[in-house]
Design a protein around this motif. Structure first.
Motif, PDB file in Angstrom:
ATOM      1  N   VAL A   1      -0.226   3.940  -4.140  1.00 40.08           N
ATOM      2  CA  VAL A   1       0.782   2.897  -4.286  1.00 40.08           C
ATOM      3  C   VAL A   1       2.144   3.543  -4.088  1.00 40.08           C
ATOM      4  N   ARG A   2       2.916   3.001  -3.174  1.00 41.62           N
ATOM      5  CA  ARG A   2       4.285   3.477  -2.935  1.00 41.62           C
ATOM      6  C   ARG A   2       5.228   2.535  -3.684  1.00 41.62           C
ATOM      7  N   ALA A   3       5.752   3.032  -4.787  1.00 46.46           N
ATOM      8  CA  ALA A   3       6.609   2.216  -5.648  1.00 46.46           C
ATOM      9  C   ALA A   3       8.071   2.469  -5.324  1.00 46.46           C
ATOM     10  N   ASP A   4       8.847   1.406  -5.291  1.00 49.27           N
ATOM     11  CA  ASP A   4      10.292   1.484  -5.051  1.00 49.27           C
ATOM     12  C   ASP A   4      11.027   1.367  -6.379  1.00 49.27           C
ATOM     13  N   ILE A   5      11.712   2.433  -6.775  1.00 48.09           N
ATOM     14  CA  ILE A   5      12.485   2.456  -8.013  1.00 48.09           C
ATOM     15  C   ILE A   5      13.957   2.255  -7.658  1.00 48.09           C
ATOM     16  N   ASP A   6      14.556   1.229  -8.224  1.00 42.27           N
ATOM     17  CA  ASP A   6      15.953   0.941  -7.938  1.00 42.27           C
ATOM     18  C   ASP A   6      16.822   2.130  -8.335  1.00 42.27           C
ATOM     19  N   GLU A   7      17.884   2.366  -7.547  1.00 42.46           N
ATOM     20  CA  GLU A   7      18.732   3.532  -7.798  1.00 42.46           C
ATOM     21  C   GLU A   7      19.384   3.483  -9.182  1.00 42.46           C
ATOM     22  N   TYR A   8      19.538   2.295  -9.755  1.00 39.94           N
ATOM     23  CA  TYR A   8      20.124   2.202 -11.090  1.00 39.94           C
ATOM     24  C   TYR A   8      19.123   2.623 -12.165  1.00 39.94           C
ATOM     25  N   ASP A   9      17.824   2.608 -11.855  1.00 39.85           N
ATOM     26  CA  ASP A   9      16.798   2.999 -12.821  1.00 39.85           C
ATOM     27  C   ASP A   9      16.333   4.436 -12.640  1.00 39.85           C
TER      28      ASP A   9
ATOM     29  N   VAL B   1       8.250   6.500  -5.033  1.00 40.04           N
ATOM     30  CA  VAL B   1       7.344   7.318  -5.846  1.00 40.04           C
ATOM     31  C   VAL B   1       5.914   6.963  -5.442  1.00 40.04           C
ATOM     32  N   ILE B   2       5.092   7.982  -5.242  1.00 39.57           N
ATOM     33  CA  ILE B   2       3.716   7.787  -4.806  1.00 39.57           C
ATOM     34  C   ILE B   2       2.791   7.995  -6.003  1.00 39.57           C
ATOM     35  N   TYR B   3       1.919   7.007  -6.242  1.00 38.58           N
ATOM     36  CA  TYR B   3       0.921   7.075  -7.295  1.00 38.58           C
ATOM     37  C   TYR B   3      -0.465   6.868  -6.689  1.00 38.58           C
ATOM     38  N   ALA B   4      -1.444   7.540  -7.272  1.00 36.88           N
ATOM     39  CA  ALA B   4      -2.844   7.271  -6.951  1.00 36.88           C
ATOM     40  C   ALA B   4      -3.332   6.181  -7.883  1.00 36.88           C
ATOM     41  N   ILE B   5      -3.935   5.142  -7.332  1.00 37.58           N
ATOM     42  CA  ILE B   5      -4.343   3.991  -8.122  1.00 37.58           C
ATOM     43  C   ILE B   5      -5.845   4.024  -8.362  1.00 37.58           C
ATOM     44  N   ASP B   6      -6.230   3.743  -9.597  1.00 35.16           N
ATOM     45  CA  ASP B   6      -7.641   3.618  -9.966  1.00 35.16           C
ATOM     46  C   ASP B   6      -8.022   2.159  -9.781  1.00 35.16           C
ATOM     47  N   THR B   7      -8.816   1.878  -8.732  1.00 35.65           N
ATOM     48  CA  THR B   7      -9.152   0.490  -8.422  1.00 35.65           C
ATOM     49  C   THR B   7     -10.138  -0.120  -9.403  1.00 35.65           C
ATOM     50  N   GLN B   8     -10.789   0.713 -10.223  1.00 36.61           N
ATOM     51  CA  GLN B   8     -11.746   0.228 -11.228  1.00 36.61           C
ATOM     52  C   GLN B   8     -12.843  -0.616 -10.594  1.00 36.61           C
ATOM     53  N   GLY B   9     -13.245  -0.239  -9.411  1.00 36.33           N
ATOM     54  CA  GLY B   9     -14.328  -0.938  -8.731  1.00 36.33           C
ATOM     55  C   GLY B   9     -13.930  -2.238  -8.075  1.00 36.33           C
ATOM     56  N   LYS B  10     -12.668  -2.613  -8.138  1.00 33.87           N
ATOM     57  CA  LYS B  10     -12.218  -3.862  -7.524  1.00 33.87           C
ATOM     58  C   LYS B  10     -11.678  -3.567  -6.129  1.00 33.87           C
TER      59      LYS B  10
ATOM     60  N   ASP C   1       3.036  -5.068  -8.601  1.00 31.14           N
ATOM     61  CA  ASP C   1       4.157  -4.795  -9.503  1.00 31.14           C
ATOM     62  C   ASP C   1       3.842  -3.529 -10.278  1.00 31.14           C
ATOM     63  N   VAL C   2       4.772  -2.601 -10.300  1.00 27.50           N
ATOM     64  CA  VAL C   2       4.570  -1.304 -10.943  1.00 27.50           C
ATOM     65  C   VAL C   2       5.446  -1.228 -12.179  1.00 27.50           C
ATOM     66  N   PHE C   3       4.851  -0.769 -13.281  1.00 22.24           N
ATOM     67  CA  PHE C   3       5.568  -0.583 -14.543  1.00 22.24           C
ATOM     68  C   PHE C   3       5.368   0.861 -14.983  1.00 22.24           C
ATOM     69  N   ILE C   4       6.477   1.547 -15.236  1.00 21.61           N
ATOM     70  CA  ILE C   4       6.457   2.947 -15.649  1.00 21.61           C
ATOM     71  C   ILE C   4       7.075   3.044 -17.032  1.00 21.61           C
ATOM     72  N   ASP C   5       6.384   3.707 -17.930  1.00 20.13           N
ATOM     73  CA  ASP C   5       6.876   3.850 -19.301  1.00 20.13           C
ATOM     74  C   ASP C   5       8.135   4.730 -19.280  1.00 20.13           C
ATOM     75  N   ALA C   6       9.237   4.157 -19.715  1.00 22.60           N
ATOM     76  CA  ALA C   6      10.499   4.887 -19.737  1.00 22.60           C
ATOM     77  C   ALA C   6      10.783   5.512 -21.091  1.00 22.60           C
TER      78      ALA C   6
END
Length: 360
Positions: free
Chosen positions: A260-268, A322-331, A340-345
């Motif tokens: 997953v290629r996530a786009d993080i806003d420059e303000y975040d 930001v590049i993440y490897a996604i666990d598809t969980q068989g789906k 939509d990507v959520f990262i714990d801040a």
């Protein structure tokens, strides 16, 4: 009489209707659920961004190294290919004809080299030896005649002119003998080494031309350079493709592990933590979360690409990808699908345990 009572009755009815309408209009409007449930934040403090599902190798746009007409397409959408598998082929009739010409030139050069290497011919040696013996016999004969003439010098049996003629004939016979011996030695020595090297160079040059033509032929078969899945095919037999092509003719990618290629806003960006827990959710499925594993950050902040593509647009927002490897969980997930990507801040993982920002 009728009009006297009808008008009041109509007025009374209108009043009753108005009062009833006002009473019903004051009732609260029931809240309906949204047609598509919005994404939910799984963390107390979050850096959110939009993401795009892509292959582990990213999307590989396969083009053609040369221009030509497509004569065959082997790739099919969804097909798994390995390194070296043909994807499509271009017309090769001209190069095949050129290859035949170069093979004929190689055969000619090789024949010239073989001729030099086979020298001398066994059939030529006896003839040359016989020529040597012939000139030797002629030389001996002329030398004997000269000796007899020299003995008759004082007797007056031969004139001085005849003796000079005998000397010249003896010298000519001697030189003919020397030339015959030299020709025999030259023939027996075979071809000259520089001539052999020239012929060998011609053979090597012809071979190099054949290899070049074969390489050009091989370039007309566009092959996969990675193991992966054919995601898109934009070429058909009979179409002319340029070099470079005006679009991706075939799109490949390794889908064994999706990213997953996530786009993080420059303000975040200041709130972004690389190894913090992250989740992704599909559009329209807010209750389904997919765990994400951090892979890498592309440190160059780029303009946000969620635009129409018009050249008159101005880009006011830049994002960190930001590049993440996604666990598809068989789906089943598809390349190009938005999430939509959520990262714990407020937490970072240390030795497998989440540590809050307050604790740190």
């Amino acid at each position: 009489m009728i009009a006297k009572y009808l008008l009041p009755l109509i007025a009374l009815g209108m009043i009753i209707f108005a009062v009833s309408f006002l009473l019903h209009s004051q009732q609260p409007i029931p809240q309906l659920p949204p047609p598509i449930e919005p994404a939910r934040n799984p963390f107390p403090s979050t850096v959110a961004g939009s993401g795009m599902v892509e292959p582990e190798t990213e999307n590989i746009a396969v083009g053609s190294p040369v221009a030509g007409v497509v004569v065959g397409v082997n790739a099919k959408v969804g097909q798994r290919v390995k390194i070296g598998d043909p994807l499509f082929r271009l017309d090769d009739l001209q190069l095949k004809a050129e290859l035949d010409i170069r093979k004929a030139m190689l055969a000619d050069a090789q024949s010239q080299l073989d001729k030099l290497l086979a020298m001398p011919r066994p059939e030529e040696l006896p003839q040359s030896e016989a020529r040597v013996r012939e000139t030797q016999a002629d030389n001996e004969n002329m030398q004997q005649q000269l000796t007899r003439a020299e003995r008759l010098v004082g007797t007056g049996a031969m004139t001085e002119e005849e003796i000079i003629d005998r000397k010249q004939q003896a010298i000519q016979a001697f030189e003919r003998c020397n030339r015959a011996v030299a020709d025999f030695n030259l023939l027996k020595a075979g071809a000259w080494e520089p001539d052999k090297r020239v012929a060998q160079t011609a053979v090597d040059h012809a071979k190099a031309q054949i290899e070049q033509t074969q390489t050009d032929l091989d370039r007309l078969v566009i092959r996969a350079l990675v193991d992966g899945e054919v995601l898109q095919v934009n070429v058909r037999p009979g179409e002319f493709v340029g070099a470079p092509a005006n679009q991706a003719l075939v799109v490949l990618g390794s889908t064994k592990q999706l990213h997953v290629r996530a786009d993080i806003d420059e303000y975040d960006i200041p709130r972004f933590i690389t190894d913090a827990p992250a989740r992704a959710t599909l559009k329209g499925h807010a209750n389904t979360f997919f765990p994400l594993k951090f892979v890498r950050v592309e440190p160059y902040v780029v303009p946000k690409k969620s635009l129409t593509g018009d050249n008159t647009e101005r880009v006011d927002t830049r994002v960190l990808q930001v590049i993440y490897a996604i666990d598809t969980q068989g789906k089943q997930l598809f390349v190009g699908q938005q999430v939509d990507v959520f990262i714990d801040a407020g937490a970072v993982t240390v030795n497998g345990e989440a540590v809050t920002e307050t604790t740190r």
